[in-house]
Structures are given as C-alpha cells and as structure tokens.
Design an enzyme around this catalytic site. Sequence first.
Site, mmCIF file in Angstrom:
data_model
loop_
_atom_site.group_PDB
_atom_site.id
_atom_site.type_symbol
_atom_site.label_atom_id
_atom_site.label_comp_id
_atom_site.label_asym_id
_atom_site.label_seq_id
_atom_site.Cartn_x
_atom_site.Cartn_y
_atom_site.Cartn_z
ATOM 1 N N GLU A 263 3.463 2.721 3.325
ATOM 2 C CA GLU A 263 2.426 1.856 3.897
ATOM 3 C C GLU A 263 3.128 0.906 4.846
ATOM 4 O OE1 GLU A 263 0.255 -2.131 2.911
ATOM 5 O OE2 GLU A 263 0.184 -0.759 1.196
ATOM 6 N N CYS A 300 -1.354 -7.117 3.763
ATOM 7 C CA CYS A 300 -1.427 -5.937 4.618
ATOM 8 C C CYS A 300 -2.852 -5.676 5.081
ATOM 9 C CB CYS A 300 -0.867 -4.717 3.898
ATOM 10 S SG CYS A 300 -1.383 -4.562 2.194
#
Length: 531
Positions: A263, A300
């Site tokens: 990620e 994020c």
Amino acid sequence: MLTGELFIGFTRVRSRDQFMAIAAADGAALAPSFSIAGVAEVGRACALAEAAFDAFRNLERGARAQFLDAIAEEILALGDALLERAHQETGLPLARLGGERARTVGQLKLFAAEIREGSYAGVRIDSAMPERKPAPRSDLRLRKIPLGPVAVFGASNFPLAFSVAGGDTAAALAAGCPVVAKGHPAHPGTGEMVAQAITDAARRCGMPEGVFSLLTGPSNDLGHALVTDPRIKAVGFTGSRAGGLALMAAAAARHEPIPVFAEMSSINPTILLPGALEVRREQLVSGFIASMTLGAGQFCTNPGIVLLLDGDEADRFVDAAATALGTAPAQVMLTPGIHRNYERGVARLSKQPQVHTRARGAEPTAPHAGRAALFSTSADALLANPTLAEEIFGAASLIVRCRDQEELRAVLESLEGQLTLTLHMEVGDSAIAGQLIPVMERKAGRLIINGWPTGVEVSHAMVHGGPYPATSDGRSTSVGTLAVERFLRPVCYQDFPDSLLPAELRREQARPFLHRLDGRYQAAAESDKPL
C-alpha cells in the site's frame, strides 16, 4: 522493561550495531539503544521461519485461531505502558492510541473467527464421472494453502494496527504463514513490546519457534536483505511509493520472484456536487477540515484533493473552508523526517504559478509540528500539470474547480489509482453521480457516499486497496478478512485416496463451512455423498 534486542524465533539477540528511538515531540533520544539486524540475523530468522512452515500450516484451524486470540490477550496485558511508549515515539495522542490498540486486538480476533469458520480455504470438489462421454472426468478437489514465510514491514503512521502485530501479520498468521517482521525504526520500543506479546503467545500455545521473528534497523539494506532471502515467499508493506517500488523491484529480480502487497500512495479525491453544497455547506466544511487534519493528516485515507463545480456555492465553500482551517492547531508529526518532507511538499505546491494558497493553520508552538495548508487551482491547470495532484503526506489539500460536468469527469479520469473516492450529493445530483460512479469504480477500491474516507472499518466487506499506485495489486485488500487471501494459493488434488487427502477434502468428511460441490455452493456441514 525494554532491552533493544532482536527477536529471532524465541531467542533474544543483541547486535553490535545500535540505533536510538527519537521522541516525536522534541527529537530527543529515547533509551534504550536498539539492535540493528544484519544479513546474518536475517538469514537466521528466515531459516527458522522456513523450518516452522510445514508444522504451522498443518495445525488444525482451531490451534491457529487460539494463537491469534492469545496474541490479542497478551497485547492487552501490556496495559498502558504500551500506549505511553507509543505516544513518546510517535506523538500520537493517548486516546487515539487506545483506539488503535482496540482495533489491533479486534482484527486479530476477527481473523481468528474467520479461520475457525473455514470458508477462507475455498474448498471446491468436482466428483469423478467415470461414465461421462466422450471422456470420463477425474475426481478433482481444491483447497487454498499458505504461500510460505511472509516478510511484514511495519508502517510509520499506525504503530499498532499496521505494524508488528497489525493487519498484515494477522492475515499471514491466519493463513498459516510464519512472519518475519521488520519493525519501523520510528517506534522500535513499541515494536519490541508487541513482539514480546506475540512471542509469549507463541510459547503459550505451543507454536513452532520460527513462527515469528522481529528484526529492526534504520537502513533500507535490512528490508532489501529480507525481501531477497529465498525463504521469504511474500511481502506485506505499508509506506511510501518509493519504498514500495524498491521492494517490488527487489522481489521481481529474485531467482524466484514473489508477490509484494504494497500500500503506497493515495490522495483520496472527494467530489462535492452542487446539491450537497447548497444544502449542507457548513456540515461539509466542518467534516472536510476534521478529516483533513485528523492525526496531522498522516492517514493513508486523508482527503488530499477536492473536486467541485464552479459557481457561487463553490465560492462560499472555499471561503468557509479557508476560514475554518485558519484556526486548526499545528500537530506534532510522527518523525522529524516526515515533518521535513511535509514542509517540502507544501512549499513545492505553493510555488506553482497556477496554485493559490487559500489558508494555513495556526503557527506551530512545538518542533516538528505540521501546519495545515489549503490550496486551490483550476481543472485546466491540473490537467496540464498532473504533478499538482501528487500526495503530500500530512494535513494539506488541494481544491480543484471545474467549469462543468465534462471537465469534472476529465479530471477524475486523469487521476491515478486511489484507495478511496468520496462523493457528496443530494437527490438532485443523482444524474451527475450516475455518470461519475463507473469512473470511480475503475479508480478506487472503496467508494463513499456522503461520508469521509478517514476511518477504515475492519470487517468482512472492507476493501483497503485499489489500482496502482494506491497498491501494487488492486485485486487485494490489506484490511478485513479478505486480506488472508493474499497469502494463499490454490492446489488441486486429482484422484487422491481419502487416506492422503487433507481432512477438509475427504469424501465422507462433514464440512462445517460454505464450499462448492459439483458446481453448486453447499451449506455448512454437508459432505459430498453422491447426489
């Protein structure tokens, strides 16, 4: 008491080379000094993981579930000392860290329940058809098995939930894969405490020694050595795009390439349609500023870009958002390095000729505190210069004003893959929304209506992933029970006698989970006796 030692299986190891943890608030060194793992320590940890693999993966599901539950219990037993150390190392508030601990414990228990249920193994059975013409069919039975030892990289921004015992570790252990964790150098004390909890749980549950190891160190060489060790079969990573790409390149260059589930980068676009701006402008302003500045913007899923259509309502929103942001307090960021990178990103964007600085937050009163920033630009400028949409990790966001629906769609089409895409709308916006949603589906892993992207539920239906560069593989998720599938692969057993089949594939075995028999899904506890 912290020792600064590595965890290589059940053995604590002190290396000659050391580094210090740094207090996020003032940059002061935090005792003790921590060992730096070298090539020899990587090799020993990976060798133990490989030796433990067959024993661990062949345990009954209930034994692995008990291990995950035990890890959760041992983490809770650490008490407030864990939160206090994490607060020192990251600057995150104690209340936030308490919630993150609850999430960490909750996802461990969720994975334990998932493997107890059993459907994750993906059992499929096609019974033999010896009389079929023109050719008979063999007896075919499929299940998913674990890949092998997994390297897990701790994230900077979640010292518990995406770190040593975070989602990647929980998913890998649930799948039956031993874990060699690389602790993040920003919070090595927190990592050591959690590693001790995992080790205590492993001993308590009779796990093979190499089921878990923790290696620490500030150098990228450690990560490269871990990913290139031939005994590692998959990688879980949460971090920067540069870091993820480096690991992907190293994994692809191996004699045996392996998957890297990384990620990496997302600006999580938020679209504000006219009806929503007209009806809920004040609510949208407060929600946007709260989401943007949450945790100093170090999520994020931070909303880093806002798309809206030009008009009076857009003017009012921008003005109100700028006013609200002006009072937002500066917040201590995770590390001095992250703070420096944030300041560089804000300075870079502010110098772009077609970008306007709409507001800055309150002046910092502490070192390494990030001052929030709000910018605006036109759709024409962004389409001409896509670098304006590059991620700034922190409380910064860019408002992009579009002339009409076609330009809004063009901007959306131009953006890279994302973790999330958010749409604020009212009933009158449905026609526009209907045109945008197909594009949104292609661009992101999670689509949100009338909410905000920060806050990721750990559940069965959650997707925390998306097309590149949000992740290295948009077919997977790093949050939720579906995450276990990253560390499994299918194996078909053809014409095996029952005596050699795994238990869940045997002919008269009751299967207490959903499975597929001769093309049809079967309810739990049914065997494949002749239909």
